[in-house]
Design a protein around this motif. Structure first.
Motif, PDB file in Angstrom:
ATOM      1  N   ARG A   4      -6.675   7.659   4.008  1.00 60.74           N
ATOM      2  CA  ARG A   4      -6.745   6.252   3.626  1.00 60.74           C
ATOM      3  C   ARG A   4      -7.984   5.983   2.774  1.00 60.74           C
ATOM      4  O   ARG A   4      -7.938   5.286   1.774  1.00 60.74           O
ATOM      5  N   SER A  11      -7.525   4.652  -5.872  1.00 62.28           N
ATOM      6  CA  SER A  11      -6.977   3.444  -6.474  1.00 62.28           C
ATOM      7  C   SER A  11      -8.068   2.618  -7.139  1.00 62.28           C
ATOM      8  O   SER A  11      -7.830   1.955  -8.148  1.00 62.28           O
ATOM      9  N   LYS A  49       2.480   5.063  -4.151  1.00 66.02           N
ATOM     10  CA  LYS A  49       2.521   4.115  -3.038  1.00 66.02           C
ATOM     11  C   LYS A  49       1.322   3.176  -3.066  1.00 66.02           C
ATOM     12  O   LYS A  49       1.440   1.959  -2.874  1.00 66.02           O
ATOM     13  N   ARG A  50       0.138   3.744  -3.330  1.00 62.56           N
ATOM     14  CA  ARG A  50      -1.070   2.908  -3.350  1.00 62.56           C
ATOM     15  C   ARG A  50      -1.062   1.946  -4.538  1.00 62.56           C
ATOM     16  O   ARG A  50      -1.476   0.786  -4.404  1.00 62.56           O
ATOM     17  N   GLN A  52       1.564   0.634  -5.783  1.00 63.85           N
ATOM     18  CA  GLN A  52       2.506  -0.418  -5.401  1.00 63.85           C
ATOM     19  C   GLN A  52       1.836  -1.434  -4.485  1.00 63.85           C
ATOM     20  O   GLN A  52       2.054  -2.644  -4.614  1.00 63.85           O
ATOM     21  N   GLU A  53       1.002  -0.948  -3.569  1.00 67.49           N
ATOM     22  CA  GLU A  53       0.277  -1.850  -2.673  1.00 67.49           C
ATOM     23  C   GLU A  53      -0.674  -2.762  -3.449  1.00 67.49           C
ATOM     24  O   GLU A  53      -0.976  -3.877  -3.013  1.00 67.49           O
TER      25      GLU A  53
END
Length: 261
Positions: A4, A11, A49-50, A52-53
């Motif tokens: 994480r 990111s 995925k990150r 998209q977050e």
């Protein structure tokens, strides 16, 4: 670093060029990830995925493409040159890919990941103010790291004298790693012998040479090549240290098997 936390840093590195590009265009931002490590699709998925977050959705406001290429500078340069007309931002994994990107893609933002000593190899001006068109994440910000690794070997095996150094041909990490090792070796009473591999096909012969040299230990210089071939390197490694030549706290006749990859 936990997954994480890593994704947060990753990111953050990507957010600056993405935000700038988003202000310039209302169409999808074309992002291409270039990696010399096949079998690391999970990293590409985690990156997607990150994003998209953070509000950057593949197929909506960004178009994300993943490319895997062999860890050879010329092959990476050729691939990046090929995709450049259809790319708004590059994400490149490894030092060798980042140096290739720096050479052929100076007109678009580049995020590098998994890079050693980015200042020394000329990717950025400094860690806190990168400048230019590149930013990213380094796994090894200090050139002294390899000297400390050699010191660790000496602490584990006080009688160690001869250390083999495995390096990949053409990897930009190598020169700075060797300089740090050569600086530390004399003070530790260690003799270094360098062994170079160009491809995975070279590794059996290289390790045969290392074994015949009767080296006491091995340091493998980190990079795309050694990561990609880490399993083969571990299987080929044949170093055993008889603790009759060593010291402290291990039963006589036992053996210590070690790797530093």
């Amino acid at each position: 670093m936990r997954r994480r936390e890593f994704l947060g840093v990753l990111s953050g590195a990507a957010a600056w060029p993405l935000a700038a590009l988003a202000q310039q265009s209302s169409s999808q931002i074309r992002i291409c990830q270039v990696s010399p490590w096949e079998g690391t699709e999970h990293l590409a998925r985690a990156f997607e995925k990150r994003l998209q977050e953070l509000g950057y959705v593949n197929g909506k406001n960004v178009s994300l493409r993943n490319i895997f290429v062999s860890p050879q500078p010329k092959a990476i340069e050729d691939k990046i040159t090929e995709i450049l007309p259809e790319t708004d931002m590059l994400v490149v994994w490894s030092t060798v890919a980042s140096v290739a990107a720096k050479k052929v893609a100076q007109s678009i933002p580049i995020v590098f990941l998994g890079v050693g000593v980015p200042v020394e190899i000329g990717l950025v001006a400094s860690l806190n103010r990168p400048g230019g068109n590149m930013t990213g994440v380094t796994f090894e910000a200090a050139t002294e790291t390899y000297g400390l690794r050699l010191q660790m070997l000496k602490e584990i095996l006080p009688n160690i004298k001869n250390v083999a150094v495995l390096k990949a041909k053409g990897d930009p990490n190598v020169a700075h790693a060797i300089a740090a090792l050569e600086k530390a070796a004399p003070t530790l009473g260690i003799q270094l012998t360098q062994y170079e591999a160009k491809s995975s096909d070279d590794l059996p012969a290289v390790f045969q040479e290392i074994e015949q040299s009767k080296a006491d230990g091995l340091i493998s210089i980190a990079g795309a090549f050694t990561l990609l071939n880490s399993t083969q390197i571990a299987l080929l490694e044949r170093f055993s240290v008889d603790v009759n030549r060593n010291s402290k706290g291990v039963p006589r006749g036992a053996q210590i098997r070690f790797e530093l990859l």
